[in-house]
Write an enzyme that holds these catalytic residues in place. Sequence first.
Site, short mmCIF file in Angstrom:
data_model
loop_
_atom_site.label_atom_id
_atom_site.label_comp_id
_atom_site.label_asym_id
_atom_site.label_seq_id
_atom_site.Cartn_x
_atom_site.Cartn_y
_atom_site.Cartn_z
N GLU A 238 7.90 10.38 4.89
CA GLU A 238 7.59 9.79 6.04
C GLU A 238 7.98 10.95 7.12
O GLU A 238 7.37 11.29 8.05
CB GLU A 238 8.05 8.51 6.23
CG GLU A 238 7.39 7.64 5.17
CD GLU A 238 6.15 7.25 5.57
OE1 GLU A 238 5.57 7.58 6.38
OE2 GLU A 238 5.53 7.00 4.41
N ASP B 254 4.44 15.35 0.59
CA ASP B 254 5.14 15.20 -0.49
C ASP B 254 5.92 16.34 -0.89
O ASP B 254 6.87 16.38 -1.32
CB ASP B 254 4.27 15.20 -1.65
CG ASP B 254 3.62 13.53 -1.97
OD1 ASP B 254 4.33 12.75 -1.40
OD2 ASP B 254 2.64 13.67 -2.79
ZN LIG Z 1 2.24 9.56 3.64
#
Ligand SMILES: [Zn+2]
Length: 429
Positions: free
Chosen positions: A294, A375
């Site tokens: 995030e 990611d």
């Molecule tokens: Zn995400």
Amino acid sequence: MRMVELMTRVWLFACNFMTLSNPWFLAALLAILGVFHLDLLATLLNLSRYRLPLPQRLKDVFDDETVKKAAEYAGRSARVDLIRDAFLLAVLIGVWWSGGFAWLDVQVRSWGLSTLWINVVSISGIVLCRALLALPFEAWETFGVEAEFGFNRTTPATFIGDRLKGLLLMLLLGVPLLTLVLWFFQTQPLAALWAWICMSAFSLIMAWLAPRVLMPLFMKFTPLRDGTLRTAILELAERLKFPVADVFVVDGSRRTSKANAFFAGFGKTKRIALFDTLITKHNEDELLAVLAHEIGHCKLRHVPVQIALGLVESALMFWLLHLALGSPAFFEAFGVSGRPLGLGLLFFTLLYQPAGLLLGLFSSAMSRRHEFQADAFAAKACNAAPLMKALRKLSVENLAHPQPHPLTIALRYSHPPLGERLAALERLL
Ligand SMILES: [Zn+2]
């Protein structure tokens, strides 16, 4: 309305269609039928892919039992969606072809309101009717399907409370904004431009306001109590040079057992919010990896990029709206005389569906790209392994499709499917 009159109206519309005398009529019909069938096709293709053998990477994630349960869950959900969409489509075409819009226009006009209010009332009335018609299906989804598969935690009281709060927000925020946009179109030559500026300002304000004022109306934010998790989160934020105002736990479990994490707020006052369901199901390393993902979104400036894209999209929409509202044939296609703006806006939303879908393809492709980037950011910050573990758990818990169809991914997926994310992370191990 007498039967004969009704039949005559339907016949006139059918003639309109057959002679193709009105291009707007044909375009609107093709738009709504086309979007409905494309959606149906995506659902069917997606359901058929539960039978595919799993690739090696997903074999230890989904066992046969889970895939079977996920297929059943998707099947039940799809059935509710299909029945709802077919029902709403039938009502729409029924109202349209029986001259219902013209009837509504005449009724509201007879109340003696000013033109502006006539438009506000007719558009709000139709939006409200549509929401009421969709309500039983929402209840069926929540208390039928979601409950059957153990996701639902919503009580009828919360369900009704949420809808009432939604209605109140629509009255307090939606109606004034609609009134302003209609006023522009009624009085200003450059209405589309003014409306776009006004809508853009509104969406920026909402992005700021939502986490502070709106979300707390629906969810309870409690500061995460002192402990190793809080310390670890603050350390991670510090290490990644990410200013955090506070860490909160959100009572997501009051509505669903599905887990989530998100950030709220612009600038320096970022609040991290973790669903209580996420905390109970993941260990500290996994939670940190999810948070690093995030934080990655914020650090890589994904939010401003998406907001900018949204502004470009709405500029295009208002330009098309300007073209449509300027054409008398556009109103004739829906069987109304004169140019009632309120109804014009609603007709436009029908016609806009395919354009919205095309733009959606582009923005969700970008969103999936952003997910890969976040990611990779998390893998660098915390190592790829705990993130992969967290993603696997989340997919199984939420009964995600192991191998969704490319068409469904293109149309509906804001996140890449698990297999693709794991493959990308494996390369970073
Ligand atoms: Zn995400």
